[in-house]
Design a protein around this motif. Sequence first.
Motif, short mmCIF file in Angstrom:
data_model
loop_
_atom_site.label_atom_id
_atom_site.label_comp_id
_atom_site.label_asym_id
_atom_site.label_seq_id
_atom_site.Cartn_x
_atom_site.Cartn_y
_atom_site.Cartn_z
N ALA A 169 10.97 -50.41 -25.61
CA ALA A 169 9.61 -49.94 -25.92
C ALA A 169 8.72 -50.11 -24.70
CB ALA A 169 9.06 -50.70 -27.11
N TYR A 170 8.87 -51.22 -23.98
CA TYR A 170 8.00 -51.43 -22.82
C TYR A 170 8.37 -50.50 -21.67
CZ TYR A 170 4.52 -53.74 -20.04
OH TYR A 170 3.39 -53.98 -19.30
N ALA A 171 9.66 -50.21 -21.51
CA ALA A 171 10.06 -49.23 -20.49
C ALA A 171 9.45 -47.87 -20.77
CB ALA A 171 11.59 -49.13 -20.44
N ARG A 172 9.39 -47.49 -22.05
CA ARG A 172 8.76 -46.20 -22.40
C ARG A 172 7.26 -46.23 -22.14
NH1 ARG A 172 9.97 -45.21 -28.19
NH2 ARG A 172 10.79 -47.33 -28.34
N ARG A 173 6.63 -47.36 -22.41
CA ARG A 173 5.19 -47.47 -22.09
C ARG A 173 4.97 -47.31 -20.60
NH1 ARG A 173 0.13 -48.71 -22.10
NH2 ARG A 173 -0.75 -50.50 -20.99
N LEU A 174 5.76 -47.99 -19.78
CA LEU A 174 5.58 -47.88 -18.33
C LEU A 174 5.83 -46.46 -17.84
CD1 LEU A 174 7.27 -51.17 -17.04
CD2 LEU A 174 4.85 -50.74 -17.48
N ALA A 175 6.75 -45.77 -18.49
CA ALA A 175 7.10 -44.41 -18.05
C ALA A 175 6.08 -43.37 -18.47
CB ALA A 175 8.48 -44.03 -18.59
N LEU A 191 2.64 -50.38 -12.91
CA LEU A 191 3.75 -51.33 -12.88
C LEU A 191 5.05 -50.54 -13.03
CD1 LEU A 191 4.96 -54.23 -13.05
CD2 LEU A 191 4.64 -54.08 -15.53
N SER A 192 5.95 -50.67 -12.05
CA SER A 192 7.25 -50.01 -12.13
C SER A 192 8.32 -51.07 -12.26
CB SER A 192 7.50 -49.15 -10.89
OG SER A 192 7.51 -49.94 -9.71
N GLU A 269 1.03 -52.60 -8.37
CA GLU A 269 0.00 -52.32 -7.37
C GLU A 269 -1.23 -51.81 -8.13
OE1 GLU A 269 1.31 -51.05 -3.37
OE2 GLU A 269 3.11 -50.35 -4.38
N GLY A 270 -2.13 -52.73 -8.42
CA GLY A 270 -3.29 -52.41 -9.23
C GLY A 270 -4.59 -52.57 -8.48
#
Length: 477
Positions: A169-175, A191-192, A269-270
């Motif tokens: 689920a978190y990978a999908r959020r990041l993507a 965040l990658s 990198e924010g």
Amino acid sequence: MPTASQTANEPGSPRRTPDRTHAPQPYRSARPQPPQPPCRRSLLAAALAGAGAAALSGCDDAAQKGAALTATNLTEKIRRELDTSSKENIIDYLAGDEELASAYGFATGLFKQCLAAAGDGAEDNVLVSPLSVLHVLAMLQNGAAGETLTQIEQASGFDTNALNAYLNAYARRLAGADPYGSGIELDPLELSLADSIWLKNDALSVQEDYLETCANILDAQAFEAPFDNTTLQDINAWVDENTHGMIPQIIDDISPDSRLFLISALAFEGAWDDPYEDENVLDWAFTAQDGSQTDCRMMRSREDSYLENDSFTGFIKPYRDYNFGFVGLLPKEGLTLDQALDSLDGAALANLMTPKDFSLADAGLPKFTLEYATKLTAQLQAMGMFDAFDMQAADLSPLGSAAENLYVGEIAHKTFIEVNETGTRAAAATSAELMMGSAMAEEPEVHEVILDRPFAYLIIDLVTMTPVFMGATRKLG
């Protein structure tokens, strides 16, 4: 001492959370937000995400180049594309009571073990990425059985299915998936995160369903390589690329007994939502635990979110688009950093992330840069994970044929962070080496929180409350 008063901008859209009673709520500004129709929230989220991606397009371009690896890439045969257009409410997998309890429990447990491994703590800074380490443990859990699996699940705080669902689920959020299930595809976040599996040629026949699970649930790449000097260069080049050059190397050599590497790398990198102006960056003194002082540049601001419990006061400074935030935590007067951290478990840390009503923070954040490296064997053993490191006891048989002789040789972890006037750059890499025979009042109360003595900090996802980094600064310079 002089202060600066900067008020952060309001978030661009309201936040919606799953139905839960005791879990900490996703980040909110202390100021009341005007009601907005749901459709506007989706459009605003898409616009904000696009703006953030444009601001960091240079980083995205670099990540797209791809390292020139000599290893054979097996990924295309086994990996499907992540579905970022689903209308599934993925925040339910990330911000429920059990998920937050497990995530914060693991983060504080790992962090405290790394603090203990650093010794008496007077001079040592620590920075870990629980998210990166969880990815490596997930790849281990999917290849473990019996008591070995039970112990890894105890250490991570998640059973295998729950951890797979959480990280997927978190990978999908990041993507770019909308965490609230609108079906709108947003731009990737700042965040990658990347995972990879490295197999030694002809030395280990790994089950295809294991590779498919790691590829399609954890979004991992898979490589086959001779485990010679070219493989050493390939692994480090892959880490260098996926940490945007912040961590150029994770392993120093490859043992003749090495059969498998599980690697996780992430880069953040924010840019600050409200960058510091020159006049708000002041000469200051940072006082270490032993009383020695170091000159520093202190960045001053007024933050909407003030945090407090019995041991800490703190603040949240949001990054652009309010997807992530920097959390600064200062021990209360009379407590050392170690004493304050001793009182902090996963539940206490999660509860601390909820800002106090009717309160602002007059905040001070020093500019600093840190590189950190550690081996996690002793720390994970202290968290209950023993058999995986034991050549006689390890049960990694689900990996495939000849896996009955595999065990985890070591788990290495490296991190980097740079905090300055414009934002934050941070990266983490984790490697497991598997071997044969790893509404605000009109007059708000303002609380001064100047991080000019040893302090703790986090970088968290403000929507899902996922802890990404957790660190302790005991000295500067």
